[in-house]
Design a protein around this motif. Structure first.
Motif, mmCIF file in Angstrom:
data_model
loop_
_atom_site.group_PDB
_atom_site.id
_atom_site.type_symbol
_atom_site.label_atom_id
_atom_site.label_comp_id
_atom_site.label_asym_id
_atom_site.label_seq_id
_atom_site.Cartn_x
_atom_site.Cartn_y
_atom_site.Cartn_z
ATOM 1 N N SER A 56 -4.131 0.631 -6.550
ATOM 2 C CA SER A 56 -4.699 -0.126 -5.413
ATOM 3 C C SER A 56 -5.257 -1.463 -5.889
ATOM 4 C CB SER A 56 -5.842 0.636 -4.739
ATOM 5 O OG SER A 56 -5.380 1.792 -4.128
ATOM 6 N N VAL B 50 -5.228 3.787 0.777
ATOM 7 C CA VAL B 50 -5.046 2.357 1.033
ATOM 8 C C VAL B 50 -3.978 2.136 2.116
ATOM 9 C CG1 VAL B 50 -3.371 2.087 -0.847
ATOM 10 C CG2 VAL B 50 -4.760 0.135 -0.164
ATOM 11 N N GLU C 252 -6.384 4.579 -7.560
ATOM 12 C CA GLU C 252 -7.361 3.486 -7.655
ATOM 13 C C GLU C 252 -6.836 2.346 -8.534
ATOM 14 O OE1 GLU C 252 -9.971 3.121 -5.869
ATOM 15 O OE2 GLU C 252 -10.029 5.135 -5.027
ATOM 16 N N GLY D 219 -3.650 -4.915 -4.757
ATOM 17 C CA GLY D 219 -4.504 -5.871 -4.048
ATOM 18 C C GLY D 219 -4.481 -7.240 -4.715
ATOM 19 N N PRO E 174 0.811 -1.223 0.000
ATOM 20 C CA PRO E 174 0.000 0.000 0.000
ATOM 21 C C PRO E 174 0.846 1.275 0.000
ATOM 22 C CG PRO E 174 -0.937 -1.597 1.513
ATOM 23 C CD PRO E 174 0.375 -2.173 1.040
ATOM 24 N N GLU F 100 -16.791 -3.086 4.057
ATOM 25 C CA GLU F 100 -15.574 -2.331 3.731
ATOM 26 C C GLU F 100 -14.903 -2.904 2.490
ATOM 27 O OE1 GLU F 100 -13.022 -2.376 7.125
ATOM 28 O OE2 GLU F 100 -14.402 -1.162 8.320
ATOM 29 N N ASP F 101 -14.755 -4.240 2.491
ATOM 30 C CA ASP F 101 -14.076 -4.875 1.358
ATOM 31 C C ASP F 101 -14.879 -4.721 0.072
ATOM 32 O OD1 ASP F 101 -12.090 -5.574 3.027
ATOM 33 O OD2 ASP F 101 -12.699 -7.655 3.284
ATOM 34 N N ALA G 112 -14.387 -1.201 -1.219
ATOM 35 C CA ALA G 112 -13.038 -0.989 -1.743
ATOM 36 C C ALA G 112 -12.840 -1.742 -3.063
ATOM 37 C CB ALA G 112 -11.997 -1.402 -0.721
ATOM 38 N N THR H 140 -10.637 2.849 -0.614
ATOM 39 C CA THR H 140 -10.375 2.149 0.645
ATOM 40 C C THR H 140 -10.901 2.986 1.813
ATOM 41 O OG1 THR H 140 -8.277 1.620 -0.400
ATOM 42 C CG2 THR H 140 -8.623 0.794 1.819
#
Lengths: 173, 113
Positions: free
Chosen positions: A48, B24, A45, A52, A12, A120-121, A124, B58
């Motif tokens: 991320s 994040v 984004e 991820g 991150p 939350e997940d 995201a 996030t």
């Protein structure tokens, strides 16, 4: 050829690194200042999402980021995760989870901490690409040109549209 | 800029003042703060975002998680934000329908529920 090319380990902290570099290169390329926030958010984004995916499926490989400053300011973020995963796993559906339904589900449900983490997940994961689509006019998500993975390509105009010349007759289009 | 967090009480409301970047990298810190507050019985939370410089998906996820946690305790989570660049993100994602968003802390504190 890319003006600046970055490879980031999937952490991150380096999403922020990529964001900062993209903003610096964009500013240097003479982009309209009003677009900088959008570029920072969009690059964040896209990175991320790639970071991820790499953390889950390919933690040893680097995420590629290419920045090109002409004729448009172009950013390509490429992951190395095989495309044989489902589109939802690849974060490619671009579908925004319905936030109202997501929150309402807990009111009727148990309201447990686990419930909150799922929300939350979902936000995201689901919002990332949808937010990109909402932000960036010129967005392409394609197979990576070399080998496995997905490339998210975004671009912004470098020169603002010319102001109409005072007194000039503009053709009716 | 790093995330900064400070909390204070106003009546039965807890104000969380957030500054810097919620991304994040820093969102887990905000998540912990919200979880701590709810577990300590603070169920009416106002998140003051006027000094937030950056917010990503996030961060949005953490705010939604916080909302779900307070609602499970019959509480509330209100946001304070007048920054157009942040409000735009709530509009694009439809989350403006989920969070009560106020122009000032005073307005959020005096809101019912």
């Amino acid at each position: 050829m890319a003006t600046v090319r970055l490879e980031i380990s999937p952490t991150p902290a380096h999403v922020r690194t990529a964001r900062l570099v993209a903003a610096a290169v964009a500013r240097r390329s003479g982009i309209d200042e009003v677009l900088l926030d959008e570029i920072r958010l969009a690059v964040g984004e896209a990175c991320s999402r790639a970071v991820g995916l790499h953390r889950m499926h390919s933690p040893q490989t680097l995420v590629h980021v290419e920045l090109t400053d002409g004729p448009r300011f172009t950013v390509v973020v490429t992951d190395a995760v095989p495309r044989d995963l489902a589109p939802t796993e690849l974060g490619l559906t671009g579908a925004m989870p319905d936030p109202v339904a997501l929150v309402a589900a807990s009111a009727a449900g148990t309201g447990s901490a686990e419930d909150a983490e799922i929300a939350e997940d979902s936000i995201a994961a689901g919002v990332g690409l949808a937010l990109l689509a909402g932000l960036v006019d010129d967005l392409d998500v394609v197979s990576a040109p070399h080998g496995v993975g997905t490339a998210v390509r975004m671009s912004w105009p470098l020169t603002p549209p010319a102001a109409p010349v005072r007194g000039a007759v503009r053709p009716f289009l | 800029m790093e995330l900064s967090l400070s909390t204070r009480a106003e009546g039965d409301r807890t104000i969380v003042e957030v500054g810097g970047e919620i991304d994040v990298y820093t969102a887990p810190t905000l998540r912990e703060q919200l979880i701590d507050l709810v577990s300590q019985g603070h169920q009416h939370i106002v998140v003051d975002m006027e000094r937030v410089e950056f917010l990503d998906s996030t961060g949005l996820g953490v705010l939604v998680g916080g909302l779900k946690r307070v609602r499970a305790q019959d509480g509330s989570l209100r946001l304070v934000c007048t920054q157009e660049r942040i409000l735009k993100i709530f509009r694009i994602t439809g989350l403006e329908k989920v969070f009560p968003i106020h122009a000032t802390v005073a307005e959020a504190v005096s809101a019912e529920g």
